[in-house]
Design an enzyme around this catalytic site. Structure first.
Site, PDB file in Angstrom:
ATOM      1  N   ASP A 164      34.855  48.449  38.324  1.00 59.63           N
ATOM      2  CA  ASP A 164      35.001  49.306  37.145  1.00 59.63           C
ATOM      3  C   ASP A 164      34.287  48.727  35.919  1.00 59.63           C
ATOM      4  OD1 ASP A 164      35.821  51.466  35.699  1.00 59.63           O
ATOM      5  OD2 ASP A 164      37.911  50.831  35.491  1.00 59.63           O
ATOM      6  N   ASN A 204      34.987  61.428  41.456  1.00 62.02           N
ATOM      7  CA  ASN A 204      33.718  61.163  40.758  1.00 62.02           C
ATOM      8  C   ASN A 204      32.760  62.362  40.745  1.00 62.02           C
ATOM      9  OD1 ASN A 204      33.556  57.643  41.720  1.00 62.02           O
ATOM     10  ND2 ASN A 204      34.350  58.565  39.850  1.00 62.02           N
TER      11      ASN A 204
HETATM   12  C1  FPP Z   1      33.099  52.628  37.915  1.00 60.23           C
HETATM   13  O1  FPP Z   1      32.509  52.442  36.667  1.00 60.23           O
HETATM   14  C2  FPP Z   1      32.078  52.510  38.960  1.00 60.23           C
HETATM   15  C3  FPP Z   1      31.689  53.544  39.740  1.00 60.23           C
HETATM   16  C4  FPP Z   1      32.231  54.904  39.632  1.00 60.23           C
HETATM   17  C5  FPP Z   1      30.646  53.369  40.760  1.00 60.23           C
HETATM   18  C6  FPP Z   1      30.386  51.983  41.235  1.00 60.23           C
HETATM   19  C7  FPP Z   1      29.223  52.006  42.128  1.00 60.23           C
HETATM   20  C8  FPP Z   1      28.271  51.036  42.202  1.00 60.23           C
HETATM   21  C9  FPP Z   1      28.303  49.747  41.467  1.00 60.23           C
HETATM   22  C10 FPP Z   1      27.157  51.203  43.189  1.00 60.23           C
HETATM   23  C11 FPP Z   1      27.732  50.985  44.536  1.00 60.23           C
HETATM   24  C12 FPP Z   1      26.762  50.855  45.580  1.00 60.23           C
HETATM   25  C13 FPP Z   1      27.011  50.184  46.729  1.00 60.23           C
HETATM   26  C14 FPP Z   1      25.961  50.120  47.749  1.00 60.23           C
HETATM   27  C15 FPP Z   1      28.302  49.546  47.026  1.00 60.23           C
HETATM   28  P1  FPP Z   1      32.677  53.559  35.535  1.00 60.23           P
HETATM   29  O2  FPP Z   1      31.369  54.287  35.442  1.00 60.23           O
HETATM   30  O3  FPP Z   1      33.861  54.407  35.817  1.00 60.23           O
HETATM   31  O4  FPP Z   1      32.901  52.660  34.281  1.00 60.23           O
HETATM   32  P2  FPP Z   1      33.609  53.065  32.909  1.00 60.23           P
HETATM   33  O5  FPP Z   1      35.074  53.140  33.193  1.00 60.23           O
HETATM   34  O6  FPP Z   1      33.246  51.936  31.999  1.00 60.23           O
HETATM   35  O7  FPP Z   1      33.014  54.375  32.477  1.00 60.23           O
END
Ligand code: FPP
Length: 252
Positions: free
Chosen positions: A27, A75
């Site tokens: 996250d 998502n």
């Molecule tokens: C949460 O951060 C993260 C995600 C929704 C996606 C995470 C995915 C990756 C790092 C790529 C994964 C790829 C592989 C191959 C495993 P957020 O965007 O919700 O953060 P925020 O709460 O700060 O907005």
């Protein structure tokens, strides 16, 4: 950069003190991007470096299973640009890293509804699972289009079908038998759940499998999460006293 280029110091924690299954909610990519005055996609790309780090270290440390929450069923409500960027990163990860993963004997498992994904991502994921199905090393689970309640309801429906078709008896259902209907069939329960960015929620991730997990909530945003941070989390886990609802044997 090669996925397994660096080597992990394996001497810091005795093997028996390491978790068998680590699950990570990665996250903070959006907040990281905002801090850098960029779009969320930039944060997700930056989040690939710690993805590589935790895969490499977990493999080097002989952790049985690593589960990463890459895309939840919730998502889809994000902008089409962000969804495309995430799907693109997933495909890129497999195009670039699959050969090395196979070389390291890593078994890829996708947790979630692959059939609800765009065709390109779906094909890449089926291919990665197929190409690593005989690998006997670390299980690398990627939760994609995943929601734990959906997983549990699906398991119940599959079990009900087997009651009808194979004559299974509901009164004889055990926790173990039920867990074999989950996407994680055959894998150990989660021992250590890590969620970065200071948020302290499970967000519909592995609810059944986390029953006795230890939790760690590092405040760093995912793109800033380093190998040292991961080692700290593993060390903290190694020092915990896990009782699984029982009492300490030492009499204290
Ligand atoms: C949460 O951060 C993260 C995600 C929704 C996606 C995470 C995915 C990756 C790092 C790529 C994964 C790829 C592989 C191959 C495993 P957020 O965007 O919700 O953060 P925020 O709460 O700060 O907005």
């Amino acid at each position: 950069m090669k996925l397994f280029a660096k080597k992990t110091d394996e001497t810091q924690i005795p093997q028996e003190k390491l978790p068998k299954h680590v699950a990570i909610i990665m996250d903070g990519n959006g907040r990281w991007a905002k801090k850098h005055k960029a779009q969320a996609a930039f944060g997700h790309r930056a989040g690939m470096e710690p993805v590589h780090t935790v895969i490499r270290m977990s493999n080097d440390l002989h952790i049985n299973t690593l589960s990463l929450y890459a895309f939840s069923t919730e998502n889809w409500t994000r902008s089409p640009e962000e969804v495309d960027a995430l799907m693109g990163l997933l495909c890129e990860f497999f195009f670039k890293d699959i050969d090395e993963l196979i070389e390291k004997n890593v078994h890829i498992r996708v947790l979630g509804d692959k059939d609800g994904l765009p065709k390109r991502s779906r094909d890449v994921l089926y291919d990665a699972e197929k190409r690593t199905e005989s690998c006997t090393g670390m299980n690398l689970c990627l939760a994609i289009n995943y929601g734990s309640r959906q997983e549990i309801v699906r398991a119940a429906a599959l079990y009900a079908r087997d009651c009808v078709e194979k004559g299974l008896k509901p009164a004889e259902l055990t926790e173990k038998a039920f867990s074999d209907y989950l996407y994680t069939a055959g894998l150990p329960d989660v021992d250590l759940m890590i969620r970065t960015s200071g948020e302290m929620r499970l967000s519909n991730f592995l609810l059944f499998q986390n029953a006795y997990a230890e939790f760690d909530f590092p405040v760093k945003l995912w793109p800033d999460f380093s190998g040292e941070d991961y080692m700290e989390a593993l060390k903290a886990y190694a020092s915990r006293d896990r009782r699984f609802g029982g009492r300490k044997k030492s009499g204290s």
